[in-house]
Design a protein around this motif. Structure first.
Motif, PDB file in Angstrom:
ATOM      1  N   TYR A  64     -23.305 -20.191 -47.186  1.00  0.00           N
ATOM      2  CA  TYR A  64     -22.458 -21.176 -47.862  1.00  0.00           C
ATOM      3  C   TYR A  64     -21.069 -20.613 -48.132  1.00  0.00           C
ATOM      4  CZ  TYR A  64     -26.334 -24.398 -48.679  1.00  0.00           C
ATOM      5  OH  TYR A  64     -27.365 -25.293 -48.514  1.00  0.00           O
ATOM      6  N   HIS A  68     -18.012 -21.792 -43.292  1.00  0.00           N
ATOM      7  CA  HIS A  68     -16.879 -22.613 -42.871  1.00  0.00           C
ATOM      8  C   HIS A  68     -15.813 -21.803 -42.153  1.00  0.00           C
ATOM      9  CE1 HIS A  68     -15.663 -20.814 -46.672  1.00  0.00           C
ATOM     10  NE2 HIS A  68     -14.409 -21.122 -46.405  1.00  0.00           N
ATOM     11  N   THR A 152     -25.094 -26.202 -35.919  1.00  0.00           N
ATOM     12  CA  THR A 152     -24.201 -26.409 -34.783  1.00  0.00           C
ATOM     13  C   THR A 152     -24.393 -27.749 -34.094  1.00  0.00           C
ATOM     14  OG1 THR A 152     -25.572 -25.503 -32.970  1.00  0.00           O
ATOM     15  CG2 THR A 152     -24.393 -23.915 -34.352  1.00  0.00           C
ATOM     16  N   LYS A 154     -24.263 -31.630 -33.258  1.00  0.00           N
ATOM     17  CA  LYS A 154     -23.358 -32.731 -33.592  1.00  0.00           C
ATOM     18  C   LYS A 154     -24.085 -33.840 -34.343  1.00  0.00           C
ATOM     19  CE  LYS A 154     -23.897 -35.300 -29.229  1.00  0.00           C
ATOM     20  NZ  LYS A 154     -23.180 -35.817 -28.039  1.00  0.00           N
ATOM     21  N   HIS A 156     -25.727 -33.295 -37.004  1.00  0.00           N
ATOM     22  CA  HIS A 156     -25.695 -32.939 -38.424  1.00  0.00           C
ATOM     23  C   HIS A 156     -24.280 -32.550 -38.837  1.00  0.00           C
ATOM     24  CE1 HIS A 156     -30.007 -33.127 -38.792  1.00  0.00           C
ATOM     25  NE2 HIS A 156     -30.181 -32.211 -37.874  1.00  0.00           N
ATOM     26  N   PRO A 157     -23.309 -33.423 -38.688  1.00  0.00           N
ATOM     27  CA  PRO A 157     -21.938 -33.064 -39.058  1.00  0.00           C
ATOM     28  C   PRO A 157     -21.783 -32.946 -40.566  1.00  0.00           C
ATOM     29  CG  PRO A 157     -22.059 -35.391 -38.534  1.00  0.00           C
ATOM     30  CD  PRO A 157     -23.412 -34.813 -38.212  1.00  0.00           C
ATOM     31  N   GLN A 158     -21.164 -31.854 -41.006  1.00  0.00           N
ATOM     32  CA  GLN A 158     -20.845 -31.648 -42.410  1.00  0.00           C
ATOM     33  C   GLN A 158     -22.058 -31.797 -43.317  1.00  0.00           C
ATOM     34  OE1 GLN A 158     -17.652 -34.418 -43.147  1.00  0.00           O
ATOM     35  NE2 GLN A 158     -16.164 -33.197 -42.000  1.00  0.00           N
ATOM     36  N   ASN A 159     -23.216 -31.276 -42.860  1.00  0.00           N
ATOM     37  CA  ASN A 159     -24.390 -31.363 -43.718  1.00  0.00           C
ATOM     38  C   ASN A 159     -24.309 -30.309 -44.825  1.00  0.00           C
ATOM     39  OD1 ASN A 159     -26.095 -28.861 -43.181  1.00  0.00           O
ATOM     40  ND2 ASN A 159     -25.750 -29.558 -41.096  1.00  0.00           N
ATOM     41  N   SER A 160     -25.101 -30.484 -45.850  1.00  0.00           N
ATOM     42  CA  SER A 160     -25.063 -29.565 -46.986  1.00  0.00           C
ATOM     43  C   SER A 160     -26.355 -28.796 -47.176  1.00  0.00           C
ATOM     44  CB  SER A 160     -24.768 -30.360 -48.271  1.00  0.00           C
ATOM     45  OG  SER A 160     -25.768 -31.346 -48.489  1.00  0.00           O
ATOM     46  N   TYR A 162     -27.801 -26.763 -44.599  1.00  0.00           N
ATOM     47  CA  TYR A 162     -28.045 -25.741 -43.572  1.00  0.00           C
ATOM     48  C   TYR A 162     -28.333 -24.363 -44.159  1.00  0.00           C
ATOM     49  CZ  TYR A 162     -23.088 -24.593 -44.287  1.00  0.00           C
ATOM     50  OH  TYR A 162     -21.876 -24.235 -44.826  1.00  0.00           O
TER      51      TYR A 162
END
Length: 229
Positions: A64, A68, A152, A154, A156-160, A162
């Motif tokens: 976390y 990014h 990685t 597509k 799961h874009p911008q998931n919280s 992972y």
């Protein structure tokens, strides 16, 4: 003079920006890998029954913290899987591997210096060695497979979630097969642990199956997600 030539950034500026971005990524990989291996060394050395949870937790929070920026690999097998999957280029992957291995070894050195004595080292032989290699292959595959799909894909874009998924995979693997192989699943952890004295020379064979696990996970992702490039 065309507008394209006016708007084009100077080549030296572009190179400098890329170098700075790469340096940021490698620094994050080194920091995350250091704290992962450092936590492994201390949790195992003290014989803490909650060691798998501590290791999974530190991996999750470091992901976390730095995901990014670098993707939060902290594991050469994960970087290899990302390379096979097509998420990272070879020159960057080599940089990641260097940062991860160096950080892992440094963490092992620091842990050994602070503890003063290393725990009993793991020396599996015969059937125990075969079992250790099999479970290392399986859970390294599982870990890299989870990383590629939750961090990685597509889909799961911008998931919280992972970080929890990845940390949970490591914790589950350590609880399930830790008594068999030590629950390594990571070449940087292996080399750092060997530096501290946790793993005997025979466990270098783990590197073979960990590499294989990373490659197979990358190929599995590409097969299952043909449209995700």
């Amino acid at each position: 003079m065309t507008s394209a030539s006016v708007d084009a950034p100077p080549r030296c500026t572009t190179s400098h920006t890329r170098a700075r971005e790469t340096a940021r990524k490698l620094t994050v990989e080194a920091i995350g890998t250091f704290f992962l291996v450092f936590t492994v060394c201390f949790a195992v050395a003290h014989g803490n029954p909650l060691a798998p949870l501590a290791i999974g937790a530190v991996l999750a929070v470091m992901i976390y913290a730095g995901g990014h920026i670098s993707g939060g690999h902290y594991n050469p097998a994960v970087t290899l899987g990302a390379l096979v999957r097509g998420r990272i280029e070879l020159p960057v992957a080599i940089g990641y591997w260097c940062a991860q291995v160096i950080a892992g070894v440094v963490a092992g050195v620091v842990a050994r210096a602070l503890l003063g004595a290393s725990p009993a080292s793991l020396h599996p032989t015969g059937h125990d060695l075969t079992a250790a290699l099999v479970v290392e292959l399986l859970f390294t595959f599982a870990l890299v497979y989870v990383v590629l799909n939750v961090a990685t894909s597509k889909d799961h874009p911008q998931n919280s979630f992972y970080g929890l998924a990845i940390g949970g995979t490591v914790a589950a693997g350590a609880l399930a097969v830790g008594p068999i192989s030590g629950g390594v699943f990571n070449p940087a952890v292996l080399l750092g642990g060997m530096t501290m004295g946790m793993f005997g020379a025979i466990t270098l064979l783990y590197l073979i199956v960990q590499i294989a696990g990373g490659v197979i996970a990358g190929l599995a992702f590409r097969y299952l997600n043909p449209g995700d490039k």
